[in-house]
Design a protein around this motif. Structure first.
Motif, PDB file in Angstrom:
ATOM      1  N   LEU A  35       7.556  16.988 118.727  1.00  0.00           N
ATOM      2  CA  LEU A  35       7.971  16.233 117.546  1.00  0.00           C
ATOM      3  C   LEU A  35       9.214  16.901 116.994  1.00  0.00           C
ATOM      4  O   LEU A  35       9.189  18.076 116.625  1.00  0.00           O
ATOM      5  N   SER A  36      10.309  16.165 116.928  1.00  0.00           N
ATOM      6  CA  SER A  36      11.611  16.729 116.564  1.00  0.00           C
ATOM      7  C   SER A  36      12.111  16.164 115.247  1.00  0.00           C
ATOM      8  O   SER A  36      11.840  15.008 114.908  1.00  0.00           O
ATOM      9  N   GLN A  37      12.888  16.952 114.521  1.00  0.00           N
ATOM     10  CA  GLN A  37      13.469  16.463 113.272  1.00  0.00           C
ATOM     11  C   GLN A  37      14.805  15.764 113.474  1.00  0.00           C
ATOM     12  O   GLN A  37      15.355  15.205 112.533  1.00  0.00           O
ATOM     13  N   ASP A  38      15.335  15.768 114.677  1.00  0.00           N
ATOM     14  CA  ASP A  38      16.574  15.032 114.906  1.00  0.00           C
ATOM     15  C   ASP A  38      16.675  14.596 116.365  1.00  0.00           C
ATOM     16  O   ASP A  38      15.968  15.095 117.241  1.00  0.00           O
ATOM     17  N   ALA A  39      17.559  13.627 116.596  1.00  0.00           N
ATOM     18  CA  ALA A  39      17.685  13.038 117.926  1.00  0.00           C
ATOM     19  C   ALA A  39      18.408  13.937 118.911  1.00  0.00           C
ATOM     20  O   ALA A  39      18.247  13.780 120.119  1.00  0.00           O
ATOM     21  N   GLY A  40      19.210  14.867 118.421  1.00  0.00           N
ATOM     22  CA  GLY A  40      19.982  15.715 119.319  1.00  0.00           C
ATOM     23  C   GLY A  40      19.114  16.523 120.260  1.00  0.00           C
ATOM     24  O   GLY A  40      19.363  16.586 121.480  1.00  0.00           O
ATOM     25  N   ALA A  41      18.082  17.163 119.713  1.00  0.00           N
ATOM     26  CA  ALA A  41      17.185  17.965 120.544  1.00  0.00           C
ATOM     27  C   ALA A  41      16.445  17.088 121.538  1.00  0.00           C
ATOM     28  O   ALA A  41      16.227  17.479 122.697  1.00  0.00           O
ATOM     29  N   LEU A  42      16.063  15.885 121.112  1.00  0.00           N
ATOM     30  CA  LEU A  42      15.374  14.961 122.010  1.00  0.00           C
ATOM     31  C   LEU A  42      16.292  14.550 123.161  1.00  0.00           C
ATOM     32  O   LEU A  42      15.857  14.465 124.313  1.00  0.00           O
ATOM     33  N   GLY A  43      17.556  14.305 122.843  1.00  0.00           N
ATOM     34  CA  GLY A  43      18.511  13.932 123.881  1.00  0.00           C
ATOM     35  C   GLY A  43      18.712  15.034 124.896  1.00  0.00           C
ATOM     36  O   GLY A  43      18.837  14.770 126.101  1.00  0.00           O
ATOM     37  N   ALA A  44      18.732  16.278 124.421  1.00  0.00           N
ATOM     38  CA  ALA A  44      18.909  17.409 125.333  1.00  0.00           C
ATOM     39  C   ALA A  44      17.733  17.526 126.299  1.00  0.00           C
ATOM     40  O   ALA A  44      17.908  17.788 127.494  1.00  0.00           O
ATOM     41  N   LEU A  45      16.519  17.333 125.792  1.00  0.00           N
ATOM     42  CA  LEU A  45      15.339  17.415 126.648  1.00  0.00           C
ATOM     43  C   LEU A  45      15.279  16.233 127.613  1.00  0.00           C
ATOM     44  O   LEU A  45      14.854  16.378 128.760  1.00  0.00           O
ATOM     45  N   ALA A  46      15.707  15.058 127.137  1.00  0.00           N
ATOM     46  CA  ALA A  46      15.732  13.896 128.022  1.00  0.00           C
ATOM     47  C   ALA A  46      16.733  14.099 129.153  1.00  0.00           C
ATOM     48  O   ALA A  46      16.458  13.753 130.308  1.00  0.00           O
ATOM     49  N   GLU A  47      17.896  14.659 128.826  1.00  0.00           N
ATOM     50  CA  GLU A  47      18.906  14.909 129.859  1.00  0.00           C
ATOM     51  C   GLU A  47      18.389  15.905 130.900  1.00  0.00           C
ATOM     52  O   GLU A  47      18.712  15.802 132.087  1.00  0.00           O
ATOM     53  N   ALA A  48      17.574  16.863 130.449  1.00  0.00           N
ATOM     54  CA  ALA A  48      16.982  17.837 131.368  1.00  0.00           C
ATOM     55  C   ALA A  48      15.767  17.271 132.105  1.00  0.00           C
ATOM     56  O   ALA A  48      15.129  17.987 132.882  1.00  0.00           O
ATOM     57  N   GLU A  49      15.458  15.990 131.851  1.00  0.00           N
ATOM     58  CA  GLU A  49      14.359  15.281 132.520  1.00  0.00           C
ATOM     59  C   GLU A  49      13.009  15.956 132.279  1.00  0.00           C
ATOM     60  O   GLU A  49      12.168  16.036 133.171  1.00  0.00           O
ATOM     61  N   LEU A  50      12.797  16.396 131.039  1.00  0.00           N
ATOM     62  CA  LEU A  50      11.532  17.045 130.689  1.00  0.00           C
ATOM     63  C   LEU A  50      10.535  16.103 130.033  1.00  0.00           C
ATOM     64  O   LEU A  50       9.392  16.481 129.799  1.00  0.00           O
ATOM     65  N   PHE A  51      10.961  14.878 129.723  1.00  0.00           N
ATOM     66  CA  PHE A  51      10.049  13.917 129.124  1.00  0.00           C
ATOM     67  C   PHE A  51       9.474  12.974 130.183  1.00  0.00           C
ATOM     68  O   PHE A  51      10.177  12.563 131.112  1.00  0.00           O
ATOM     69  N   ALA A  52       8.218  12.610 130.010  1.00  0.00           N
ATOM     70  CA  ALA A  52       7.629  11.524 130.784  1.00  0.00           C
ATOM     71  C   ALA A  52       8.024  10.198 130.120  1.00  0.00           C
ATOM     72  O   ALA A  52       8.225  10.138 128.908  1.00  0.00           O
ATOM     73  N   THR A  53       8.166   9.155 130.891  1.00  0.00           N
ATOM     74  CA  THR A  53       8.530   7.853 130.340  1.00  0.00           C
ATOM     75  C   THR A  53       7.366   7.280 129.537  1.00  0.00           C
ATOM     76  O   THR A  53       6.228   7.247 130.010  1.00  0.00           O
ATOM     77  N   LEU A  54       7.660   6.836 128.329  1.00  0.00           N
ATOM     78  CA  LEU A  54       6.638   6.248 127.471  1.00  0.00           C
ATOM     79  C   LEU A  54       6.427   4.777 127.814  1.00  0.00           C
ATOM     80  O   LEU A  54       7.372   4.083 128.205  1.00  0.00           O
ATOM     81  N   PRO A  55       5.215   4.273 127.644  1.00  0.00           N
ATOM     82  CA  PRO A  55       4.966   2.856 127.919  1.00  0.00           C
ATOM     83  C   PRO A  55       5.671   1.971 126.900  1.00  0.00           C
ATOM     84  O   PRO A  55       5.837   2.331 125.730  1.00  0.00           O
TER      85      PRO A  55
END
Length: 350
Positions: A97-117
């Protein structure tokens, strides 16, 4: 559709997606069971970049409703994001759970997130969530200009932050250059206007002798006390203070820059399931809960942030979230925080 039935539908959809991923990607990320289906053991680990005082009551609500235990590690969003990048798919966390989109974007670019339904992600309108379903937006936070209403009239507040870099505002503007929300704003400026324009604006602000503060709350207090004429903050700080001391005591007032201006961006808090928890039904249920009516109403009532689902109304007295949408900004592009920090350091602001 009932809450439990909706969860079952989401889990079934996610299971099908995982089966497809397993067939196409082999050993790709995620702690799937031998059958590739979602699993529940009644608990999961969450890394939270939002403070315990703010979100623990919401987590308590989730635990009571679901019967699932949440093991939470609290910390600064940037620090937890860096930790997740270091841990990779070995992370003990199943959700972030992040307080801003920047950190989420960095993790997504590193392919650390599973795709949500899609049953989860489609509840949030485009522009306030990821474009690839790697994470989902949870609340909106609009950037605003706060000003001393005993010194300035609404007509004297510029519609664009460009004007704040002119000599007229020398010594009169408060900023929080080390704060994550200000840095996200500068990152958006770079993305929207280009590196050269952002460098020019930051240089002009630095030359204008701005008053520096540690965070948004300190800026609001200074403006409300008549210490500084104006500042750049997130909108909900005003509403939080007004709820504590009363609207009549608010010398500080807000002005929303014109839509599309770099100063009018709506950053979001957001959350995603990590690949280390890709088969964890409990983590997925928590993400689903965050964009439920109950959780969204909690954020409206307790933090005065924008809800991101249509079923919940925004706090009274603020522009509609849809009116602040910037079509030219993908929030995932706010990930380039290091370049922003280098730019602020170049001009002596951090």
């Amino acid at each position: 559709m009932s809450q439990n039935r909706r969860i079952l539908t989401i889990v079934a959809a996610a299971s099908a997606a995982l089966l497809l991923v397993g067939c196409s990607a082999g050993a790709g990320g995620g702690s799937t069971s031998s059958s590739g289906e979602m699993e529940s053991d009644g608990e999961f680990t969450l890394y939270s970049g939002r403070s315990e005082a703010l979100v623990q009551p919401l987590i308590d609500m989730f635990e009571e409703q679901s019967g699932i235990s949440v093991n939470v590690r609290y910390g600064d969003t940037a620090e937890l994001g860096a930790l997740l990048l270091e841990e990779g798919e070995r992370s003990p966390a199943q959700a972030f759970l992040s307080q801003d989109a920047g950190a989420l974007g960095a993790l997504a670019e590193a392919e650390l997130f599973a795709t949500l339904p899609s049953e989860i992600t489609e509840r949030v309108p485009a522009g306030f969530t990821s474009t690839d379903d790697s994470w989902v937006g949870v609340t909106g936070r609009a950037r605003v200009i706060v000003y001393d209403s005993e010194v300035l009239t609404p007509s004297q507040i510029p519609a664009s932050v460009e004007a704040l870099a002119t000599p007229e505002w020398s010594g009169r503007l408060a900023i929080a250059p080390t704060n994550a929300s200000f840095q996200s704003f500068i990152t958006a400026y770079r993305v929207l206007e280009g590196e050269a324009a952002a460098d020019e604006w930051v240089a002009a602000i630095a030359a204008n002798d701005p008053q520096l503060f540690e965070n948004n709350g300190a800026i609001l207090t200074a403006v409300n006390d008549g210490v500084v004429d104006a500042g750049l903050i997130n909108h909900y700080y005003w509403y939080r203070l007004a709820s504590e001391i009363g609207d009549a005591q608010m010398r500080a007032q807000l002005s929303f820059p014109q839509a599309g201006d770099p100063g009018s961006i709506v950053n979001v808090t957001g959350a995603g399931v990590l690949k280390s928890g890709a088969a964890d039904a409990d983590a997925l249920e928590f993400i689903d809960f965050l964009v439920s009516r109950d959780a969204q109403q909690y954020f409206v009532d307790e933090t005065f942030e924008y809800p991101v689902i249509a079923e919940v109304a925004s706090p009274e007295g603020i522009p509609a979230l849809s009116s602040l949408k910037n079509e030219d900004l993908d929030l995932a592009d706010l990930q380039s925080l290091e370049l922003t920090q280098a730019l602020l350091a170049k001009h002596g602001l951090i």
